[in-house]
Design a protein around this motif. Sequence first.
Motif, short mmCIF file in Angstrom:
data_model
loop_
_atom_site.label_atom_id
_atom_site.label_comp_id
_atom_site.label_asym_id
_atom_site.label_seq_id
_atom_site.Cartn_x
_atom_site.Cartn_y
_atom_site.Cartn_z
N SER A 156 0.80 -1.23 0.00
CA SER A 156 0.00 0.00 0.00
C SER A 156 0.84 1.28 0.00
CB SER A 156 -0.97 0.03 1.20
OG SER A 156 -1.84 -1.08 1.15
N SER A 160 0.15 6.50 -1.21
CA SER A 160 -0.36 5.38 -0.43
C SER A 160 -1.73 5.00 -0.99
CB SER A 160 -0.49 5.73 1.06
OG SER A 160 0.79 5.90 1.64
N GLY A 161 -1.99 3.70 -1.03
CA GLY A 161 -3.25 3.19 -1.55
C GLY A 161 -3.13 1.71 -1.82
N ALA A 162 -4.26 1.07 -2.04
CA ALA A 162 -4.28 -0.38 -2.15
C ALA A 162 -3.73 -0.89 -3.47
CB ALA A 162 -5.71 -0.89 -1.95
#
Length: 430
Positions: free
Chosen positions: A359, A381-383
């Motif tokens: 992530s 940031s992130g999935a």
Amino acid sequence: MKSALQYYCERQRRVWPGWRLVAIGVGMLSAALLLLSSAHFSQATAQGSLQPQVEAYLARLSGRGFASAAQGVWLQMGDQVLGQHQGSKALPAASLTKVATTLAALQQFGWQHRFVTTYLTAGSLGTDGVLQGDLWVLGGEDPFFVWEEAFAVGNALNAQGIRQVRGDLVVAGRFYMNFSQDVARSGALLRQGMDARLWPSEAQAQFQTLPPGTPRPQVEILGSVRVAQQIPSEAQVLLRHESPPLLHLLKLMNLYSNNAMAEMLAEAVGGAAQVAQRARAAAGIAAEELHLINGSGLGVENRISPRANVAMLRAIQSLLEEHGLSLADAFAVVGQDVGVLERRLLPGVMIAKSGTLPSVSTLAGVLPTERGDIWFAVMNSGANLADLRTSQGEFLSQLQSQWGSPTALPERWLPRSVDTGSRTESSPRL
């Protein structure tokens, strides 16, 4: 043949099978985005501000489900800030932490520093090639002592007439081999490396990469491998093995984002806190903008602001410029160097360091354009990491296209020719 470092990285790297198909689609999408956005940004570009491009980048991320509060951007040319988002907020840095480790190591040791491993004995050597006594190894924190170095040491001992050691192989200090920080394990690997009859398949493969005619070492250790706290005062030096210069080690560490090397170098500096302190001082960074728990970037607790990342890279460039070197001597030149950036869809002319955690995707470096050099840090940031990486490539390609893409890396950024070899010096006193 693959190097020991490539073997190490391939064991840790997860390769995304669909990257080639996505690359074609992303290339077409990037071209369309450039055409659609060029008119909108023309006025802002003429004024020298890239804030509209930053806002558009964040809007695209938001449209793909990535919260703006989890993103950071810093763009700078010289002392002028061209655009930013949460530029002073410390965000998960991932392997951009290695930028701090690079800066701290250069500050402490200098780019030409070599880590020395010393081999000693308190025994005596007979005419039959048998060393009566122990063979001692004093580790010197060399982070790139691999199979090939063990071969060289074994051959150097053979050249001194040593074929067999009646005693033990005793390791003291910080001795690392094949990226293992376990001193006992490293000693066991050294024992194998110095005796071709004990080589595993990986060592055999590495030997095939050496120049034809390289001897196969044969130093047999009859005793065990053990760890000690100090060397006997009566021990005599047999030989000294010096690592390649620090600058080459840093380049390898950054090309492959080698966590083990980063941890070893950080320990050599004095630990994560000392790395952070040195980096903050060298780059003029506020304490709240850089916090480290290690030297590699493993763990989201390593946090650095986008602004601080750029400041550290510029500080590294200043240090290297004093010696006729450049950032390209310590970090990857995209499109030319091997390593973790090989398969990234990025501008064709760029020097950069990336970082990846679950992530978290980060990227920082310098983007040469016809109007000057854009120093950048993009921290996301992130999935969906693949989507974040694609967006980073689109954003930076757009910036370089709008300000003029060089056809090749400008002269000021070309890497220089520096010594990359290790050295073994014998001191026979038996």
